[in-house]
Design an enzyme around this catalytic site. Sequence first.
Site, PDB file in Angstrom:
ATOM      1  N   LYS A 138     -13.005  14.669  58.992  1.00 22.52           N
ATOM      2  CA  LYS A 138     -13.924  15.097  57.924  1.00 22.52           C
ATOM      3  C   LYS A 138     -14.754  13.921  57.408  1.00 22.52           C
ATOM      4  CE  LYS A 138     -10.993  18.980  56.683  1.00 22.52           C
ATOM      5  NZ  LYS A 138      -9.758  19.331  55.988  1.00 22.52           N
ATOM      6  N   PHE A 158     -11.872  35.234  66.408  1.00 21.44           N
ATOM      7  CA  PHE A 158     -11.553  36.279  65.426  1.00 21.44           C
ATOM      8  C   PHE A 158     -10.135  36.087  64.909  1.00 21.44           C
ATOM      9  CE2 PHE A 158     -11.548  41.101  64.501  1.00 21.44           C
ATOM     10  CZ  PHE A 158     -12.268  40.912  63.339  1.00 21.44           C
ATOM     11  N   GLY A 217       2.298  29.472  54.635  1.00 23.19           N
ATOM     12  CA  GLY A 217       1.118  29.630  55.492  1.00 23.19           C
ATOM     13  C   GLY A 217       0.027  28.621  55.171  1.00 23.19           C
ATOM     14  N   ILE A 228     -10.260  32.739  59.969  1.00 26.45           N
ATOM     15  CA  ILE A 228     -11.596  32.592  59.378  1.00 26.45           C
ATOM     16  C   ILE A 228     -12.536  33.710  59.848  1.00 26.45           C
ATOM     17  CG2 ILE A 228     -13.618  31.069  59.198  1.00 26.45           C
ATOM     18  CD1 ILE A 228     -11.206  30.085  57.610  1.00 26.45           C
ATOM     19  N   VAL A 248     -16.035  20.814  56.099  1.00 23.93           N
ATOM     20  CA  VAL A 248     -15.426  19.857  55.160  1.00 23.93           C
ATOM     21  C   VAL A 248     -15.244  20.530  53.802  1.00 23.93           C
ATOM     22  CG1 VAL A 248     -15.664  17.624  54.003  1.00 23.93           C
ATOM     23  CG2 VAL A 248     -16.615  17.935  56.287  1.00 23.93           C
ATOM     24  N   GLY A 277      -8.521  28.357  53.279  1.00 26.38           N
ATOM     25  CA  GLY A 277      -8.340  29.758  52.868  1.00 26.38           C
ATOM     26  C   GLY A 277      -9.468  30.586  53.463  1.00 26.38           C
ATOM     27  N   GLU A 300      -0.417  24.215  59.209  1.00 23.29           N
ATOM     28  CA  GLU A 300      -0.462  24.745  60.572  1.00 23.29           C
ATOM     29  C   GLU A 300       0.958  24.726  61.152  1.00 23.29           C
ATOM     30  OE1 GLU A 300      -3.394  25.430  62.156  1.00 23.29           O
ATOM     31  OE2 GLU A 300      -4.551  24.852  60.400  1.00 23.29           O
TER      32      GLU A 300
END
Length: 354
Positions: A241, A27, A223, A30, A168, A331, A226
Amino acid sequence: MRGEKLSPAEVAVKPKMKTVKLIVVGFGTIGRGVLEVLSEKRRLVRERYGFDLQVSAVCEIDGSLINHQGVNVDSALRLAAAKKLRDHPDWKQKKSLEVIREVDADIVLELTPGNIRTGEPGLGHIRAAFESGKSVVTSNKSPLAKSFYELKALAEKKRVLFGYEATVGGAIPIINLYRDNLGINVVRSIYGILNGTSNFILTKMFEEDLSLATALKEAQELGIAETDPAYDIDGTDTAVKLVILANSIMDRHVSLEDVSVTGIEDITLESLELAKKHGFAIKLVGDVGSMEVSPRLVHLSHPLNVSGTLNAIMLDTDVAGTLTLVGHGAGKIETASSIFSDILNIAKAGGCGK
Ligand SMILES: NC(=O)c1ccc[n+]([C@@H]2O[C@H](COP(=O)([O-])OP(=O)(O)OC[C@H]3O[C@@H](n4cnc5c(N)ncnc54)[C@H](OP(=O)(O)O)[C@@H]3O)[C@@H](O)[C@H]2O)c1
């Protein structure tokens, strides 16, 4: 649906609403984005598809919200924002694996960060979900990079479904596009810009002459990057990916060790200046054909010359020709679009394991 009142005849033929029960594991950014979108769109899903999406549990690292009648999504979001999730009346000291095995649900949303070498904790979560007859939707790359074929086989054996569109390209519907719309095609190659952070940094260096360190700092302040952006900069994130695309779209049976990886750490302002003088940008490109991640010269008019955090993926196919998809590669809201696309596909296919 247009929102107007149904006639008695329409009411009579309206199919019964089916409840699709979800367990959200992880939680963070995402997980919360998914619940925000659910709160906003639950009614649309009911009206458009006849499914009522209900959250049976939300798992954090040290416990879970569990409510068999449905967790109140808005209060969970409010309390999480105030860092008071543990004050929620549905909070229980039950860990994700127990919840996945014991709580009645149709689909597990696996949204934790993963260790790319071991695939954990997501790998264990996905195996447990399949073993208990639940379908899975994930945004977590690591379990797929590590064990794609094992997970695919287990899902088939247990007759459940596996959605991983969000792993991806964030919002870009590359995997479902191939599966649903390109069935007659042989995909000859896939290549593109698959990491928004490195593309943001290269764009800042190219357009504003910022050093890599300054551009990275800006990405972190916004932001975008990372706290530990090592995998974005050294190309590992793009390589992971690439492995997912190679296996899921081209059935290449490859792993991370098969990818030759060069990151953007040695790109200088001088090299970008020289490229610009000749009409090129430098982009970090992942190429399934050569199984290579490397900085490449991209002509300024080429479709891969996208700026900022955008991702761009090109598919070279025998019938449809070359397709280019451009969009937000990350995002919380954008990525939720891909997660809901998988949820709805599973619900429509009746792949709810029960
Ligand atoms: N952010 C994006 O735009 C984006 C886009 C596409 C894909 N993804 C992928 O989606 C996944 C989630 O990303 P995120 O940005 O939401 O990460 P995040 O903000 O770090 O959130 C992850 C959450 O999972 C929790 N968690 C960790 N281990 C857990 C466990 N064993 N059981 C239950 N919860 C656990 C974490 O708790 P603690 O904080 O207490 O450790 C945290 O709340 C990652 O795999 C990421 O690569 C992210």
